[in-house]
Design an enzyme around this catalytic site. Structure first.
Site, short mmCIF file in Angstrom:
data_model
loop_
_atom_site.label_atom_id
_atom_site.label_comp_id
_atom_site.label_asym_id
_atom_site.label_seq_id
_atom_site.Cartn_x
_atom_site.Cartn_y
_atom_site.Cartn_z
N GLU A 1 33.28 44.86 30.53
CA GLU A 1 34.50 44.34 29.93
C GLU A 1 34.45 42.84 29.72
O GLU A 1 33.73 42.12 30.41
CB GLU A 1 35.70 44.69 30.82
CG GLU A 1 35.93 46.19 30.89
CD GLU A 1 37.22 46.58 31.59
OE1 GLU A 1 37.97 47.38 31.03
OE2 GLU A 1 37.48 46.11 32.71
N CYS B 1 36.45 35.19 29.42
CA CYS B 1 35.92 35.59 30.73
C CYS B 1 34.82 36.61 30.47
O CYS B 1 35.05 37.70 29.96
CB CYS B 1 37.07 36.19 31.55
SG CYS B 1 36.55 36.72 33.17
N CYS C 1 28.99 45.72 39.99
CA CYS C 1 28.56 44.62 40.86
C CYS C 1 27.94 45.26 42.10
O CYS C 1 28.49 46.23 42.62
CB CYS C 1 29.75 43.75 41.25
SG CYS C 1 29.28 42.31 42.23
N CYS D 1 33.23 43.10 47.46
CA CYS D 1 34.38 42.38 48.01
C CYS D 1 35.52 43.38 48.03
O CYS D 1 35.77 44.06 47.03
CB CYS D 1 34.70 41.17 47.14
SG CYS D 1 33.26 40.09 46.98
N CYS E 1 38.29 43.71 45.28
CA CYS E 1 37.88 43.63 43.87
C CYS E 1 37.57 45.01 43.30
O CYS E 1 36.76 45.76 43.85
CB CYS E 1 36.65 42.73 43.76
SG CYS E 1 35.96 42.69 42.10
N GLU F 1 27.99 39.61 39.64
CA GLU F 1 27.70 38.36 40.33
C GLU F 1 26.64 37.62 39.50
O GLU F 1 25.47 38.02 39.47
CB GLU F 1 27.19 38.69 41.75
CG GLU F 1 26.56 37.53 42.50
CD GLU F 1 27.38 36.24 42.48
OE1 GLU F 1 28.51 36.24 42.97
OE2 GLU F 1 26.87 35.22 41.97
N SER G 1 31.20 31.37 38.35
CA SER G 1 31.79 31.69 39.65
C SER G 1 30.83 32.55 40.45
O SER G 1 30.32 33.56 39.96
CB SER G 1 33.10 32.46 39.43
OG SER G 1 33.62 32.88 40.67
N SER H 1 33.86 31.67 45.29
CA SER H 1 34.87 32.60 45.80
C SER H 1 34.87 32.55 47.31
O SER H 1 34.19 33.32 47.98
CB SER H 1 34.55 34.02 45.32
OG SER H 1 34.64 34.07 43.92
N LEU H 2 35.65 31.64 47.86
CA LEU H 2 35.66 31.44 49.31
C LEU H 2 36.54 32.49 50.00
O LEU H 2 36.08 33.24 50.85
CB LEU H 2 36.13 30.02 49.63
CG LEU H 2 35.94 29.59 51.08
CD1 LEU H 2 34.48 29.59 51.48
CD2 LEU H 2 36.54 28.21 51.31
N HIS H 3 37.81 32.50 49.66
CA HIS H 3 38.75 33.56 50.06
C HIS H 3 39.09 33.67 51.54
O HIS H 3 40.02 34.40 51.91
CB HIS H 3 38.30 34.94 49.58
CG HIS H 3 38.09 35.03 48.10
ND1 HIS H 3 38.96 34.50 47.18
CD2 HIS H 3 37.08 35.59 47.37
CE1 HIS H 3 38.51 34.75 45.96
NE2 HIS H 3 37.37 35.39 46.04
N ASN I 1 45.56 40.63 42.58
CA ASN I 1 45.92 41.56 41.50
C ASN I 1 45.61 42.98 41.94
O ASN I 1 44.46 43.29 42.26
CB ASN I 1 45.14 41.23 40.23
CG ASN I 1 45.55 39.88 39.66
OD1 ASN I 1 46.72 39.62 39.43
ND2 ASN I 1 44.58 38.99 39.47
N CYS J 1 42.09 38.88 37.06
CA CYS J 1 40.96 38.70 37.99
C CYS J 1 40.81 39.90 38.90
O CYS J 1 41.77 40.30 39.56
CB CYS J 1 41.19 37.52 38.93
SG CYS J 1 41.35 35.98 38.14
#
Ligand code: SAH
Ligand code: SF4
Length: 412
Positions: free
Chosen positions: A115, A128, A135, A139, A142, A210, A241, A263-265, A342, A385
């Site tokens: 996408e 984007c 992936c 995570c 995600c 990634e 990213s 992407s620390l999170h 999201n 996202c």
């Protein structure tokens, strides 16, 4: 499509060529186009000239038919058409959100789907872009991470997303081209070329996948996107990213040189291990040290730390203060991007309340670090996202756990 370095496994297949035996020129370097023309039988001088012209038509003008390349001798155009194509991904579906965000589901020549999302704003338009089908990481917040099927996208498939977006936005330069290479132009229509205003001004490598697990192809694609005679996007308008593939970060800075987002999170091992499992391999300290060493980062070009706001997981005042402490400890030229979580079908987390997100943001701002809250875009079409996934299904909790375990095992 070899994965560079000593890093982690990604399954890749061979990608069949679009257009049968013909070679797709999209994604090749200038030198690659020249070599392909020479291999097909042109002499060195002709190959050099034609590759320059073709490059310009593909990346500056968005032309996909050799017949439209008016400064190439008419007799040569069928010869090119027999041997080469200027490909585009196939559009499977195209959706538009109520907020103007657009999402495309694309198919590669082998049927693999991925996408791409376009986010229009008042002062910019951001594309984007995906780097992989699915992936290999998982995570836990995600949607893309719940996909099993993975292959790296080729440079052609990555740059193809940018070309297709410009097709869809109708913003290739109008008019015809006057080229200094016009030596055997048989169509005498050169001379009224205009470059008009652009909607697509920025690119973020934040779609599926990634990007640092597909380093060579991402690098090849971005080099093409940044090339001055073509799409000509400045490296300052491109952001890559990563979820924290530490061994590839220095190379990304040196060899690609675009802005970095990380992407620390989470700010401690326990929580980051859970929500970004790659943390079990490359921990927070190692990651922040790699950020401190990132070539080209300074106060004018800050590193963005992405932080997804998950209710009761990573969103306390203490977490915000620890985030500030870490950024200061590593002396990072940083800004923080707070992303309200999201949701997607089957997700096990909830988004923090707006008040919580605001309080978290305030603590960081008060320390002198910018921490804007990202407005979710395109949620109604699952374009925000972390919502991207080529076949949306609602897997059971057990299935999600199984996928997570498989991916973790592959990480070693
Ligand atoms: N794989 C890369 C880039 C793609 S994701 C990476 O992880 O950095 C782009 C951003 O969206 C990342 O910061 C990612 O962690 C975040 N994200 C993923 N799922 C999300 C979700 N459901 N809600 C909000 N942000 C999410
Ligand atoms: Fe992969 Fe990024 Fe999603 Fe993590 S957040 S699973 S690295 S796409």
């Amino acid at each position: 499509m070899q994965i560079p370095g000593h890093i982690d496994p990604v399954t890749t297949g061979t990608v069949p060529l679009r257009g049968g035996n013909r070679v797709d020129l999209v994604g090749l370097t200038r030198e690659g186009i020249r070599a392909a023309l020479e291999e097909a039988g042109l002499d060195a001088k002709a190959a050099k000239l034609r590759s320059k012209q073709i490059w310009h038509w593909i990346y500056h003008r968005g032309v996909t038919e050799f017949d439209a390349m008016t400064d190439i001798a008419k007799a040569m155009r069928p010869w090119l058409t027999e041997r080469f194509i200027v490909g585009r991904p196939t559009v499977v579906t195209a959706q538009v959100s109520t907020d103007g965000t657009r999402k495309w589901l694309l198919a590669a020549a082998d049927g693999q789907e991925y996408e791409m999302v376009f986010i229009p704003d008042a002062d910019r338009g951001t594309l984007c872009v995906s780097s992989q089908v699915g992936c290999t990481l998982n995570c836990r917040f995600c949607h893309t991470g719940t996909m099993r099927l993975v292959r790296n996208l080729t440079a052609g498939e990555i740059v193809g997303q940018v070309l297709l977006a410009r097709d869809a936005l109708g913003e290739w330069p109008k008019g015809t081209m006057a080229s200094s290479a016009d030596i055997d132009d048989e169509d005498d229509d050169a001379g009224h070329y205009t470059a008009d205003g652009r909607m697509l001004t920025n690119i973020v490598m934040m779609g599926m996948g990634e990007p640092l697990y597909n380093f060579d192809e991402v690098k090849g694609a971005l080099k093409i996107v940044m090339d001055g005679d073509g799409l000509a996007l400045s490296k300052r308008r491109i952001t890559l990213s990563t979820s924290g593939v530490v061994p590839m970060m220095a190379r990304a800075g040196e060899e690609i040189g675009v802005n970095l987002a990380v992407s620390l999170h989470a700010v401690n091992k326990e929580i980051r291990d859970e929500i970004v499992p790659l943390n079990r391999k490359y921990g927070i300290e190692e990651l922040l040290a790699a950020c401190a060493a990132y070539p080209g980062a300074n106060n004018a070009r800050r590193i963005t730390f992405e932080y997804v706001m998950l209710k009761d997981k990573n969103d306390s005042d203490a977490d915000a203060r620890e985030l500030v402490r870490l950024i200061k400890q590593y002396k990072l030229p940083a800004k923080v991007n707070l992303i309200p979580f999201n949701p997607w079908p089957g997700a096990i987390y909830e988004c923090s309340s707006p008040e919580r997100v605001r309080a978290f943001s305030n603590i960081i701002f008060e320390s002198g670090i910018s921490a804007p809250i990202r407005t979710p875009r395109g949620r109604d079409i699952m374009a925000a996202c972390g919502q991207l996934k080529s076949a949306a299904t609602k897997p059971s909790r057990a299935e999600l756990d199984r996928i997570a375990e498989e991916k973790q095992a592959a990480l070693g």
